[in-house]
Design an enzyme around this catalytic site. Structure first.
Site, PDB file in Angstrom:
ATOM      1  N   GLU A   1       0.824  -1.217   0.000  1.00 38.90           N
ATOM      2  CA  GLU A   1       0.000   0.000   0.000  1.00 38.90           C
ATOM      3  C   GLU A   1       0.855   1.262   0.000  1.00 38.90           C
ATOM      4  OE1 GLU A   1      -2.989   0.283   3.055  1.00 38.90           O
ATOM      5  OE2 GLU A   1      -4.399  -0.923   1.919  1.00 38.90           O
TER       6      GLU A   1
ATOM      7  N   HIS B   1       8.478 -26.580  -1.584  1.00 40.03           N
ATOM      8  CA  HIS B   1       7.848 -27.709  -2.270  1.00 40.03           C
ATOM      9  C   HIS B   1       6.661 -27.259  -3.118  1.00 40.03           C
ATOM     10  CE1 HIS B   1      10.224 -30.739  -0.006  1.00 40.03           C
ATOM     11  NE2 HIS B   1      10.345 -29.678   0.783  1.00 40.03           N
TER      12      HIS B   1
ATOM     13  N   LYS C   1     -14.119   0.116  -3.860  1.00 38.09           N
ATOM     14  CA  LYS C   1     -15.227   0.493  -2.976  1.00 38.09           C
ATOM     15  C   LYS C   1     -16.302   1.220  -3.771  1.00 38.09           C
ATOM     16  CE  LYS C   1     -12.412   1.079   1.162  1.00 38.09           C
ATOM     17  NZ  LYS C   1     -11.899   2.065   2.097  1.00 38.09           N
TER      18      LYS C   1
HETATM   19  O1  PA5 Z   1      -3.348   1.108   5.897  1.00 35.77           O
HETATM   20  C1  PA5 Z   1      -4.484   1.532   5.740  1.00 35.77           C
HETATM   21  O2  PA5 Z   1      -4.772   2.723   5.940  1.00 35.77           O
HETATM   22  C2  PA5 Z   1      -5.636   0.623   5.348  1.00 35.77           C
HETATM   23  O3  PA5 Z   1      -5.229  -0.664   5.091  1.00 35.77           O
HETATM   24  C3  PA5 Z   1      -6.644   0.570   6.468  1.00 35.77           C
HETATM   25  O4  PA5 Z   1      -6.016   0.131   7.629  1.00 35.77           O
HETATM   26  C4  PA5 Z   1      -7.814  -0.329   6.143  1.00 35.77           C
HETATM   27  O5  PA5 Z   1      -8.375   0.027   4.931  1.00 35.77           O
HETATM   28  C5  PA5 Z   1      -8.875  -0.237   7.228  1.00 35.77           C
HETATM   29  O6  PA5 Z   1      -9.306   1.070   7.399  1.00 35.77           O
HETATM   30  P1  PA5 Z   1     -10.064   1.549   8.684  1.00 35.77           P
HETATM   31  O7  PA5 Z   1      -9.167   1.392   9.860  1.00 35.77           O
HETATM   32  O8  PA5 Z   1     -10.408   2.974   8.439  1.00 35.77           O
HETATM   33  O9  PA5 Z   1     -11.292   0.679   8.809  1.00 35.77           O
END
Ligand code: PA5
Length: 434
Positions: free
Chosen positions: A287, A308, A422
């Site tokens: 990310e 394996h 989303k």
């Molecule tokens: O690193 C990030 O920001 C995302 O992976 C969030 O942690 C994830 O989308 C969950 O978001 P939230 O904590 O707002 O529910």
């Protein structure tokens, strides 16, 4: 204690040192932003600059949950659950789910809200029947669909089981200090609330209440975890690339990516307890770096298991792979191989040797084979699998990731691409406004 070896990457020290000025600049930039509440670099000083009052509240809540519950359901997705799961799986028994409550001593931690599978939810509903449980719902935004749905379901079960009042005392909310539906709901219902600091993004939040509450409930010493992170903070605070192994790792993986076409990094472990640590690492780097059509693709393998299955590809497939191997020096337990009179399995040559010895030889042999096969290897050695070492490793990778993203020229603290699916999903679900 963590040590980084770059000897098997094929990169010379001089090549790394060419990045000296770039690193110095990034280091100073990150440090100048660390205390800015409106930025996302709060994790940088977190091990020395965390909210002590919140920390004691976490410990108190953990003790209450331990006293009242056999099971804690951690509801969250992405950065709101992976860090906790990484630490809990690394430091508790791999078989805690089949241990008796007496033997396990602490509540079993289970996870929900990280997928939309009705099978998963139904099976969890069945598994908690007749058991005392509490819920820790974690969402920084407070609006993420997967955890919101899971919370709606398990909250109803909790309320039906204990009544509204007792259910309220078994719900722990970790969310933003001001915004979001979860914040509003927790105020209305009077749930105990923990805060995700404004300047710490989801995937950098394991050392806040996001990770620390579930980790403490699992019986893991969070003081030691923070101490490990503090040691790493001190150790990797040197802006001089020559003395900073964390920065050297960040630079070397970028050289492999940009100059040697190594677009995929495999995080390798020889300890299955580290499986979820890899999942956490994948999110952290994926990310943070995968944007603007750039970024090393983070993947993971558990060796020797995956030798394996994936070993063939790693050895002889497309030469775009690099490996980063987590080597744990001392296992928590060891087992010796005994003699067998018949020796039908032909293993008597290993008599007196330990299983860890065999595991380490597998690691050495694999490393040599893969390096020879043009898969550069970085080795990160940690002394043992304990709170302090895991705390160090978490901080090491968070910092390396931030540095690495900056070298790449992307913003390692946003995730604009996550919104795409989303939007489509909400449209298909006919959510108002989409
Ligand atoms: O690193 C990030 O920001 C995302 O992976 C969030 O942690 C994830 O989308 C969950 O978001 P939230 O904590 O707002 O529910």
């Amino acid at each position: 204690m963590i040590k980084v070896e770059l000897g098997n990457t094929g990169i010379e020290k001089e090549q790394i040192m060419e990045y000296k000025d770039t690193i110095d600049k990034i280091h100073n930039d990150l440090h100048s932003r660390a205390e800015d509440e409106s930025d996302f670099v709060g994790w940088l000083n977190l091990p020395t600059n965390y909210d002590r009052i919140e920390f004691s509240k976490i410990k108190k809540a953990a003790q209450k949950i331990q006293k009242e519950s056999d099971i804690l359901i951690v509801i969250g997705i992405g950065g709101s659950y992976l860090g906790a799961r990484a630490v809990i799986e690394a430091l508790t028994s791999s078989f805690s789910s089949i241990q008796s409550d007496e033997k396990r001593k602490y509540p079993q931690i289970v996870y929900a809200g990280n997928n939309l599978s009705p099978n998963y939810i139904s099976e969890l509903m069945e598994a908690i029947e007749g058991r005392d449980f509490s819920i820790n719902v974690i969402s920084k935004s407070g609006t993420t669909t997967e955890p919101a749905i899971a919370f709606r379901i398990f909250r109803e079960i909790l309320e039906n089981k204990y009544g509204i009042d007792e259910a309220r005392s078994r719900i722990y909310v970790t969310t933003d200090k001001e915004k979001g539906a979860l914040r509003v709901l927790s105020d209305m219902e009077g749930y105990e609330r923990f805060v995700v600091p404004d300047n710490v993004g989801g995937r950098y939040s394991v050392l806040t209440a996001v990770g620390l509450l579930p980790i403490a409930v699992a019986g893991i010493d969070i003081d030691k975890l923070m101490e490990g992170a503090r040691i790493a903070q001190e150790k990797y605070n040197d802006s001089n690339l020559k003395y900073n192994e964390c920065y050297q790792y960040a630079v070397s993986r970028n050289i492999l990516y940009s100059q040697k076409d190594k677009g995929i990094e495999l995080l390798v472990n020889y300890e299955p307890k580290m499986h979820y640590f890899t999942e956490w690492w994948k999110q952290l780097f994926g990310e943070s770096e995968g944007k603007e059509e750039k970024g090393i693709f983070p993947a993971g393998v558990d060796y020797t298991t995956d030798l394996h299955s994936m070993g063939q590809y790693v050895q002889q497939g497309v030469r775009t792979l690099m490996e980063t191997v987590i080597n744990i020096k001392e296992p928590k337990f060891n087992i010796n191989i005994n003699s067998d009179d018949d020796n039908l399995d032909g293993l008597n040559y290993l008599v007196g040797k330990s299983l860890d010895y065999v595991n380490k030889k597998a690691m050495e042999g694999t490393l040599e084979a893969h390096v020879t096969g043009d898969v550069p290897n970085t080795i990160i050695t940690m002394d043992k699998l304990d709170e302090e070492n895991i705390g160090q490793l978490i901080y090491f990778f968070e910092l390396a990731c931030a540095i690495s993203g900056n070298i790449l020229g992307v913003n390692p603290f946003n995730q604009p691409g996550v919104e795409e699916y989303k939007r489509n999903m909400f449209k298909l679900l006919e959510k108002p406004g989409y």
